[in-house]
Design a protein around this motif. Sequence first.
Motif, PDB file in Angstrom:
ATOM      1  N   ILE A  89      10.311  -3.815  -3.433  1.00 57.27           N
ATOM      2  CA  ILE A  89      11.169  -4.976  -3.672  1.00 57.27           C
ATOM      3  C   ILE A  89      11.415  -5.780  -2.398  1.00 57.27           C
ATOM      4  O   ILE A  89      11.455  -7.019  -2.426  1.00 57.27           O
ATOM      5  N   PHE A 102      15.941   0.629  -8.627  1.00 62.81           N
ATOM      6  CA  PHE A 102      15.521  -0.732  -8.977  1.00 62.81           C
ATOM      7  C   PHE A 102      16.737  -1.627  -9.172  1.00 62.81           C
ATOM      8  O   PHE A 102      16.795  -2.747  -8.649  1.00 62.81           O
ATOM      9  N   PHE A 134      18.260  -2.262  -5.559  1.00 62.35           N
ATOM     10  CA  PHE A 134      17.517  -3.168  -4.679  1.00 62.35           C
ATOM     11  C   PHE A 134      17.387  -4.572  -5.283  1.00 62.35           C
ATOM     12  O   PHE A 134      17.537  -5.571  -4.570  1.00 62.35           O
ATOM     13  N   TYR A 135      17.111  -4.641  -6.572  1.00 63.82           N
ATOM     14  CA  TYR A 135      16.949  -5.942  -7.202  1.00 63.82           C
ATOM     15  C   TYR A 135      18.278  -6.699  -7.216  1.00 63.82           C
ATOM     16  O   TYR A 135      18.319  -7.919  -6.973  1.00 63.82           O
ATOM     17  N   LYS A 179      18.893  -7.960  -3.744  1.00 69.01           N
ATOM     18  CA  LYS A 179      17.986  -9.059  -3.429  1.00 69.01           C
ATOM     19  C   LYS A 179      18.474 -10.361  -4.044  1.00 69.01           C
ATOM     20  O   LYS A 179      18.386 -11.433  -3.416  1.00 69.01           O
ATOM     21  N   LYS A 180      18.987 -10.307  -5.264  1.00 69.25           N
ATOM     22  CA  LYS A 180      19.408 -11.512  -5.973  1.00 69.25           C
ATOM     23  C   LYS A 180      20.807 -11.972  -5.585  1.00 69.25           C
ATOM     24  O   LYS A 180      21.215 -13.081  -5.935  1.00 69.25           O
TER      25      LYS A 180
END
Length: 422
Positions: free
Chosen positions: A183, A381, A384-385, A388-389
């Motif tokens: 990611i 997931f 991290f996602y 990130k967003k």
Amino acid sequence: MELLELQQYIDIVWVFLAAVLVFFMQAGFAMVETGFTRAKNAGNIIMKNFVDFMIGSILFFCFGFAFMFGPDVGGLIGMGGFFNPENLTNVSAFEAVTPELFIFFQTVFCATAATIVSGAVAGRTKFSVYCIISAFVSLIIYPVVGHWAWGGGFLGSMGFVDFAGSTVVHSVGGWTALMGAIIVGPRIGKYNKDGKANAIPGHSLTLGALGVFILWFAWFGFNCGSTLAVNLDIGHIAMTTNLAAAAGGLTVMLLTWARYKKPDISMTLNGVLGGLVAITAGCLVVTLWGAIVIGIIAGVIITFGIPFIDQKLKIDDPVGAVGVHCMNGVAGTLLVGLFANYLPGTEDAILGLLYGGGIDLLTVQAIGVVSVAAWTLGTSFLLFYGLKKTVGLRVEKVVEIEGLDVHEHGIEAYSDFVSRMN
């Protein structure tokens, strides 16, 4: 002093010494990750390894131990003992050693799982965000898996064998590292437009080698200390641990020598670590020759697995954490189902497929591997996602190019030499 009381005191001293050795693994990981990455990010790596233990110690004490060893809820999670885990009444290990010592012993294991992630996302991840990642691993990802296998959860009740943590510790850290590396994306300059991977050598093989020696040394506490008592199994565990490490490193040295015409130093170091990770699940239950075979398999995995991840999957893992901890954590756990040959008593014998035990143990081991992979990949997931967003995972391009030490921490690890060592 009664003999039973003397035995308990000896056990307490042994577990304490083993826990301190496992704590020393933090220094080993710090040196490996620092040596295998760029000089301009050395201080950042050191800070991450300190953060793993500082944050992990507090969160695991307040919440993680309760999730891991609290009264079981549906075989999935522990519930009870928050903020005061030493008062739990259902933890049988508290009768063997003091509650505080067992909590400390489990804390250093938790920190090991968390610190594996650091190297895989090195060189391009915000320090503030890494603190959140480390906290989440210590708070929920690791403790839940620990409950499944060691805290009264469903895997333990099925007969899942992971004596010291090939899956519980290492593949949890490895799966999380894999998701993080995917990611966050590769470092600048790692891949050309045509997809060809460029080597970005670490700045100090010396530090990397020192780290591996520290880890090899401290791993005897990791595996042998998991007896939680002074008994006749310690010598056997020490031998299986050492033989697998030696076989893993030697296998990589010979294979890289044949493949590249020269023995690769950094790959050989990772071969030692791969052997250590792979034997950790079965160090008690496999024979000495079984340990050598497991180490050889680990060396093969390192030799071909790390280049596959780097060159074919295009996943940038600067220190080889995914190959060492994830791939060999999985392999070591599954190999217990083949090589287990432990006969302490007729009623509790542990036999793998190759020793007449049938496929049952291998099936249970596979269920454990798949369950842990699904949980860890799914939760990491989301972690991290989500980061990130929202707050963003990566540092700005100029920060990555000039180094995280200066921009994130306001200091250079090698103030007189950094321009030559980038």
